[in-house]
Design a protein around this motif. Structure first.
Motif, PDB file in Angstrom:
ATOM      1  N   LYS A  80      -8.733   6.274  -2.658  1.00 60.48           N
ATOM      2  CA  LYS A  80      -7.772   5.333  -3.219  1.00 60.48           C
ATOM      3  C   LYS A  80      -6.894   6.064  -4.229  1.00 60.48           C
ATOM      4  O   LYS A  80      -7.332   6.975  -4.902  1.00 60.48           O
ATOM      5  CB  LYS A  80      -8.476   4.182  -3.914  1.00 60.48           C
ATOM      6  CG  LYS A  80      -9.187   3.256  -2.949  1.00 60.48           C
ATOM      7  CD  LYS A  80      -9.788   2.104  -3.689  1.00 60.48           C
ATOM      8  CE  LYS A  80     -10.463   1.196  -2.699  1.00 60.48           C
ATOM      9  NZ  LYS A  80     -11.090   0.061  -3.331  1.00 60.48           N
TER      10      LYS A  80
ATOM     11  N   LEU B  44      -4.477   5.447  -7.547  1.00 63.48           N
ATOM     12  CA  LEU B  44      -4.153   4.525  -8.623  1.00 63.48           C
ATOM     13  C   LEU B  44      -2.905   5.053  -9.319  1.00 63.48           C
ATOM     14  O   LEU B  44      -2.898   6.164  -9.834  1.00 63.48           O
ATOM     15  CB  LEU B  44      -5.324   4.438  -9.614  1.00 63.48           C
ATOM     16  CG  LEU B  44      -5.158   3.479 -10.784  1.00 63.48           C
ATOM     17  CD1 LEU B  44      -5.024   2.049 -10.283  1.00 63.48           C
ATOM     18  CD2 LEU B  44      -6.344   3.598 -11.721  1.00 63.48           C
TER      19      LEU B  44
ATOM     20  N   THR C 271      -0.132   4.356 -12.291  1.00 63.74           N
ATOM     21  CA  THR C 271       0.164   3.596 -13.503  1.00 63.74           C
ATOM     22  C   THR C 271       1.631   3.780 -13.841  1.00 63.74           C
ATOM     23  O   THR C 271       2.114   4.910 -13.949  1.00 63.74           O
ATOM     24  CB  THR C 271      -0.705   4.086 -14.676  1.00 63.74           C
ATOM     25  OG1 THR C 271      -2.076   4.021 -14.292  1.00 63.74           O
ATOM     26  CG2 THR C 271      -0.478   3.249 -15.912  1.00 63.74           C
TER      27      THR C 271
ATOM     28  N   CYS D  22      -0.958  -1.174 -13.290  1.00 63.21           N
ATOM     29  CA  CYS D  22      -1.694  -0.284 -12.389  1.00 63.21           C
ATOM     30  C   CYS D  22      -1.594  -0.833 -10.971  1.00 63.21           C
ATOM     31  O   CYS D  22      -1.820  -2.018 -10.738  1.00 63.21           O
ATOM     32  CB  CYS D  22      -3.160  -0.185 -12.792  1.00 63.21           C
ATOM     33  SG  CYS D  22      -3.390   0.639 -14.363  1.00 63.21           S
ATOM     34  N   THR D  23      -1.237   0.033 -10.041  1.00 66.09           N
ATOM     35  CA  THR D  23      -1.141  -0.353  -8.644  1.00 66.09           C
ATOM     36  C   THR D  23      -2.064   0.550  -7.841  1.00 66.09           C
ATOM     37  O   THR D  23      -2.051   1.763  -8.022  1.00 66.09           O
ATOM     38  CB  THR D  23       0.309  -0.198  -8.130  1.00 66.09           C
ATOM     39  OG1 THR D  23       1.190  -0.854  -9.035  1.00 66.09           O
ATOM     40  CG2 THR D  23       0.464  -0.780  -6.744  1.00 66.09           C
ATOM     41  N   LYS D  24      -2.858  -0.077  -6.965  1.00 59.93           N
ATOM     42  CA  LYS D  24      -3.776   0.702  -6.131  1.00 59.93           C
ATOM     43  C   LYS D  24      -3.188   0.829  -4.729  1.00 59.93           C
ATOM     44  O   LYS D  24      -2.628  -0.120  -4.186  1.00 59.93           O
ATOM     45  CB  LYS D  24      -5.128   0.000  -6.024  1.00 59.93           C
ATOM     46  CG  LYS D  24      -5.930   0.031  -7.283  1.00 59.93           C
ATOM     47  CD  LYS D  24      -7.272  -0.648  -7.059  1.00 59.93           C
ATOM     48  CE  LYS D  24      -8.030  -0.726  -8.380  1.00 59.93           C
ATOM     49  NZ  LYS D  24      -9.313  -1.405  -8.225  1.00 59.93           N
TER      50      LYS D  24
END
Length: 191
Positions: free
Chosen positions: A1, A3, A5, A16-18
């Motif tokens: 994944k 992440l 920011t 924060c976007t995953k």
């Protein structure tokens, strides 16, 4: 994944976007940013490219790296050139000041010399500095120089004058060539 920011100016906070995988990250973040910067290439100083590198570690787990390649645009190259010229001018000013010139004299000389002659002027100033050191140490006997500062100013002014005259002569030659071409074109038109 993955992440990511980012700072949201409207909400005045970090968000924060995953992203599930590198493919989504490339599609939603990297490619839009790269394309937008390419479109703005005439108004910004750099663009970028990237490559995704997958490397397995000793345990066999794959780690993804993104290698960015930054490319200067024409604007970026102009900015870099201006910075280099400004650094050359600062070095030259300090060298001239070490030759006992006043700040005013040093600035006048630098302003009058064409930028492409900075290196030549720097070499001339170094020669004068070495000559002065040799005279002071007694390696060279020169009784004609009473005021070294005045001698340096006169030598550098002559050097600058010759450099400017050379530039003007080259520019005049180019103008004459253009006039010859123009005259030739006129003759062709008369036929």
């Amino acid at each position: 994944k993955i992440l990511l920011t980012t700072y949201d100016r409207e909400k005045n906070c970090y968000v924060c976007t995953k992203y599930r995988n590198i493919k989504d990250f490339k599609k939603r973040v990297l490619e839009p940013a790269r394309k937008e910067m390419e479109e703005m290439a005439g108004r910004i100083d750099c663009t970028f490219g990237y490559e995704v590198v997958n490397k397995p570690d000793d345990q066999g787990t794959s780690h993804t790296k993104i290698v960015f390649h930054i490319h200067l645009t024409d604007l970026g190259k102009n900015i870099k050139q201006s910075q280099l010229e400004s650094q050359e001018a600062m070095y030259l000013r300090n060298l001239l000041l070490s030759l006992t010139l006043t700040v005013t004299d040093a600035n006048r000389i630098i302003k009058t010399v064409p930028v492409d002659k900075f290196q030549d002027l720097t070499n001339k100033a170094r020669e004068l500095k070495q000559y002065y050191a040799d005279v002071r140490s007694g390696k060279i006997k020169d009784v004609t120089i009473k005021d070294f500062r005045a001698h340096v100013v006169a030598s550098l002014k002559n050097f600058v004058k010759e450099a400017v005259q050379t530039e003007q002569a080259v520019a005049e030659e180019d103008t004459n060539d253009a006039q010859v071409i123009t005259e030739t074109e006129k003759e062709e038109l008369e036929w």
